[in-house]
Design a protein around this motif. Structure first.
Motif: not given
Length: 418
Positions: A269-274
């Motif tokens: 989630a963090a990697a996608a900037g969700f």
């Protein structure tokens, strides 16, 4: 549901009829604007359907599955400015929902994250960049390319469309010689009922087969912070079509493995900037390592939201909607019980009899039995979740008890087909 909504204050992009029927018992009159593809409105009779659902105030036609223009829709439909939240009603509305929420200044996934999780190849690239465990994978444009990939990776491979849900077009190939015959089923997969007549273009992803038990992680995220996490145990058909046959909440995994699954889902989630909403990611634990299968930036299907609500004694969907309104609802950190769903799989043919419904309902712990195939219906091979014949929902004090109750009840239902 205690969510206080006024007229036109909730926008749902994309019509999942099952979800809308559930909302009909929970949401106040005239609170929802439904945005749907013009040809889908006509083909599925959604204007008539909406008139039977008091919570839907109006249906707005808009082409959103391909080439959505949020700014143009807001100009054409200024009443959307009254919305307090926007949610996707189905997989193919995730990108448009994120763009409409941004145009209205409302919480949402964010367009960049929505696009990543709407394309299985882009999701793989992101996971690899973030250092998460991926199977070997490649985007291919021919059966020959997929065949060569299978030969390089032990003779087996997974073929999947980059843009489909519900296991549509997903195939596990056991021999490179079978790729050519299977290719069309993935490259030109069946369109779901919700798809626009303009078609849903897709690529083909070929992946290494990972052996192990499958689990999913459900995250509720507010402004990039995970405020709730659950791990679900999954049961999947063996063979070529890995369709899900059951789920149990919470997982029976040991706590270190459960924490590891939550940790990798949070990193994804963090990697996608969700930003805000739910993420439903699927993982196979192989040799103790969680390896990514897929991820969707929407509510999970297959009754998982109901299982979470039962096991944690909470209103998970209400909490999700509150999060989309900018709130931070408090949810239990631990479940108080367990819940399981088992899907019914009739043999292919014409249904001539259905027996055992009363016996299934008498199994201790059973909460719900739903049949989706009746006498006279034609049942085909189960190659996607659309082909299942019903489900049973059960409660238990723990995962084993809930799973056992659902399984025992499913054994009572007998579909006779000819």
């Amino acid at each position: 549901m205690q969510l206080d909504l006024g007229r036109d204050e909730m926008v749902i992009v994309g019509a999942s009829l099952g979800m809308l029927r559930w909302f009909s018992e929970e949401l106040p009159a005239d609170s929802v604007v439904l945005v749907e593809e013009p040809d889908v409105i006509e083909r599925r009779g959604l204007e008539r359907f909406a008139r039977e659902m008091p919570f839907i105030s109006r249906v707005v036609p808009a082409e959103y599955q391909i080439g959505f223009d949020a700014a143009a829709l807001v100009i054409r439909e200024p009443g959307l400015a009254a919305a307090r939240l926007v949610m996707p009603g189905l997989e193919y509305a995730v990108g448009a929902t994120a763009r409409l929420a941004e145009a209205l200044g409302l919480p949402g996934a964010g367009p960049a994250a929505a696009d990543v999780f709407s394309d299985k190849h882009r999701m793989r690239l992101l996971a690899a960049e973030a250092g998460l465990a991926n199977p070997a994978f490649a985007l291919v444009d021919s059966a020959a390319g997929a065949t060569e990939f299978a030969r390089r990776h032990g003779g087996r491979c997974v073929l999947k469309p980059t843009r489909r849900s519900g296991s549509l077009g997903v195939q596990i190939i056991a021999d490179p010689a079978e790729v050519a015959g299977a290719w069309a089923g993935t490259a030109s997969p069946e369109d779901p009922p919700e798809a626009t007549g303009r078609g849903l273009p897709t690529g083909v992803l070929v992946e290494q087969v990972i052996d192990g038990r499958e689990h999913s992680v459900e995250l509720l995220v507010a402004d990039g912070e995970v405020i709730f996490a659950n791990v679900t145990d999954k049961r999947v058909l063996p063979g070529r079509s890995p369709v899900e046959t059951g789920h149990t909440v919470p997982t029976a995994l040991p706590d270190p493995t459960r924490r590891a699954l939550v940790e990798v889902a949070t990193r994804l989630a963090a990697a996608a900037g969700f930003r805000t909403g739910t993420l439903h990611s699927e993982w196979i634990v192989a040799d103790g390592v969680p390896t990514l299968v897929e991820c969707a930036a929407r509510l999970p299907g297959d009754m998982i939201t109901a299982l979470v609500s039962i096991a944690y004694e909470c209103g998970f969907i209400e909490a999700y909607l509150r999060t989309l309104c900018g709130e931070r609802p408090a949810l239990p950190a631990r479940p108080t019980g367990a819940a399981a769903v088992e899907f019914l799989l009739a043999a292919p043919g014409t249904v001539t009899a259905v027996d055992g419904l009363r016996a299934a309902r008498r199994v201790p712990g059973v909460l719900e039995v739903q049949l989706d195939a009746a006498v006279g219906d034609t049942v085909t091979e189960v190659t996607s979740s659309l082909r299942r014949s019903g489900h049973l929902l059960a409660w238990g004090a723990g995962p084993a008890e809930a799973t056992d109750a659902a399984g025992k009840a499913a054994e009572q239902i007998l579909f006779t087909t000819a």
